[in-house]
Design an enzyme around this catalytic site. Sequence first.
Site, PDB file in Angstrom:
ATOM      1  CD1 TRP A 104       2.632   5.250  -1.971  1.00 37.10           C
ATOM      2  CD2 TRP A 104       5.049   5.642  -0.569  1.00 37.10           C
ATOM      3  NE1 TRP A 104       3.073   4.313  -1.786  1.00 37.10           N
ATOM      4  CE2 TRP A 104       4.869   4.044  -0.696  1.00 37.10           C
ATOM      5  CE3 TRP A 104       5.600   6.000   0.886  1.00 37.10           C
ATOM      6  CZ2 TRP A 104       4.825   3.627  -0.623  1.00 37.10           C
ATOM      7  CZ3 TRP A 104       7.058   4.820   0.772  1.00 37.10           C
ATOM      8  CH2 TRP A 104       6.616   3.998   0.679  1.00 37.10           C
ATOM      9  CG  ASP A 173       5.432  10.984  -4.658  1.00 36.43           C
ATOM     10  OD1 ASP A 173       6.460  10.089  -5.414  1.00 36.43           O
ATOM     11  OD2 ASP A 173       5.739  10.310  -3.626  1.00 36.43           O
ATOM     12  CE  LYS A 197       6.398   3.559  -6.673  1.00 38.99           C
ATOM     13  NZ  LYS A 197       6.904   1.907  -5.808  1.00 38.99           N
TER      14      LYS A 197
HETATM   15  C1  LIG Z   1       3.706   8.171  -4.896  1.00 39.05           C
HETATM   16  C2  LIG Z   1       5.362   6.666  -3.730  1.00 39.05           C
HETATM   17  N1  LIG Z   1       6.006   7.605  -3.223  1.00 39.05           N
HETATM   18  C3  LIG Z   1       7.207   7.780  -2.180  1.00 39.05           C
HETATM   19  C4  LIG Z   1       6.875   6.023  -2.686  1.00 39.05           C
HETATM   20  C5  LIG Z   1       8.556   5.643  -1.586  1.00 39.05           C
HETATM   21  O1  LIG Z   1       9.701   5.425  -2.621  1.00 39.05           O
HETATM   22  P1  LIG Z   1      11.029   5.450  -2.309  1.00 39.05           P
HETATM   23  O2  LIG Z   1      10.821   4.224  -2.051  1.00 39.05           O
HETATM   24  O3  LIG Z   1      12.023   5.447  -3.704  1.00 39.05           O
HETATM   25  O4  LIG Z   1      11.407   5.875  -0.528  1.00 39.05           O
HETATM   26  C6  LIG Z   1       6.690   5.579  -2.976  1.00 39.05           C
HETATM   27  C7  LIG Z   1       7.258   3.471  -3.184  1.00 39.05           C
HETATM   28  O5  LIG Z   1       6.647   2.580  -3.184  1.00 39.05           O
HETATM   29  C8  LIG Z   1       5.931   5.621  -3.630  1.00 39.05           C
HETATM   30  O6  LIG Z   1       4.812   4.773  -4.984  1.00 39.05           O
END
Ligand SMILES: Cc1ncc(COP(=O)(O)O)c(C=O)c1O
Length: 362
Positions: A104, A173, A197
């Site tokens: 991520w 994030d 989550k």
């Molecule tokens: C730490 C983290 N950041 C970003 C995301 C991406 O999120 P989204 O699917 O809401 O764009 C995820 C998805 O699993 C994640 O675990």
Amino acid sequence: MKANRIYNFNPGPAALPLPVLEEIQASFLNFKASGMSITEISHRSSHFEDVIADAIARTKRLLNLDEQYKVLFVQGGASLQFHMIALNFLADGRSADYINTGTWSTKAIKEAQILGKSVNVAASSEDRNFCYIPKDLNFDPNAAFVHITSNNTIKGTQWARFPDTGAVPIISDMSSDIMSRPLDVSKFGMIYAGAQKNIGPAGVCMVIIRQDLLERVSENLPSMLSYRTYAAKNSLYNTPPCFAIYTVQLVLKWLEDTVGGLEKMAAINRQKADMLYGVIDASEFYNATADPDSRSMMNVTFRLPNEELEARFVEAALENGLGGLKGHRSVGGCRASIYNPTGPDAVEALTDFMRAFEKKNG
Ligand SMILES: Cc1ncc(COP(=O)(O)O)c(C=O)c1O
């Protein structure tokens, strides 16, 4: 476990607290005596205004936010935030520090680079396949911000303590660990989290942003991509994801009124993680993939002796009412996601199963 429901270890969308689902079910056809479902009422109605106001008030209480911080609700998931951060805060040719701790973070870096922004990777754990949180951090004192991923959902690592970045604001994030533990928010200029989550269903991203960052937002951005729009209009510039925000409100209510706040939630989460890592560490059959000092309390990643056993483990677990244990497709292995709503009873059932599976196959 309630009849027909499994213990849910999905990485996201993930388990929601049962009382929240029951409240949604009970009020679904007639929300607060409106004669309409929450999915049918206007986002400009006093009913929905109450929902969003309560969600914001609870967020502020749970995280001890002062008046410097605004709570926003944005669509497009955490992935859109990767882009919006760079767009909003890197207009004037400034550079940002990013710490790369996995998939991520890598995507967040990529989105800034797509916009042609200057990125300094201040640290990375790529050399060992992201199995640890780096300690050697090379910050640029002139960076516009430092971006981190507080919990790495796929690699199963988490920042136990946050870095000291001096006057440079941290943007984090927190998609996979928001509201899982108390937080000194004053270190952060901005926090964002896809809700799906720890705090709700898919479809909404919570953004907590400090006033000084809001004041630095670039001019003349498309309305829907500017944090200013969301702050000025209380996230009601256009039609927000009403149902998702309503569910977030109920999860926050559960956290405050039933669990009793983030200290209590963190103690429960620690107990759950200790139970699971305890079984893994006591065994030669299961192997944790993250370094001990970097382990996540939310996503416990582990391997079995071979892929065939891993596939059998996931399948047999499901037959025993334990779902969502397959590792992310990019890394394989197994992963138990134990977010706030997944209770100690679920983790106890999983550890019992793990011991029995090892006895049979080890
Ligand atoms: C730490 C983290 N950041 C970003 C995301 C991406 O999120 P989204 O699917 O809401 O764009 C995820 C998805 O699993 C994640 O675990």
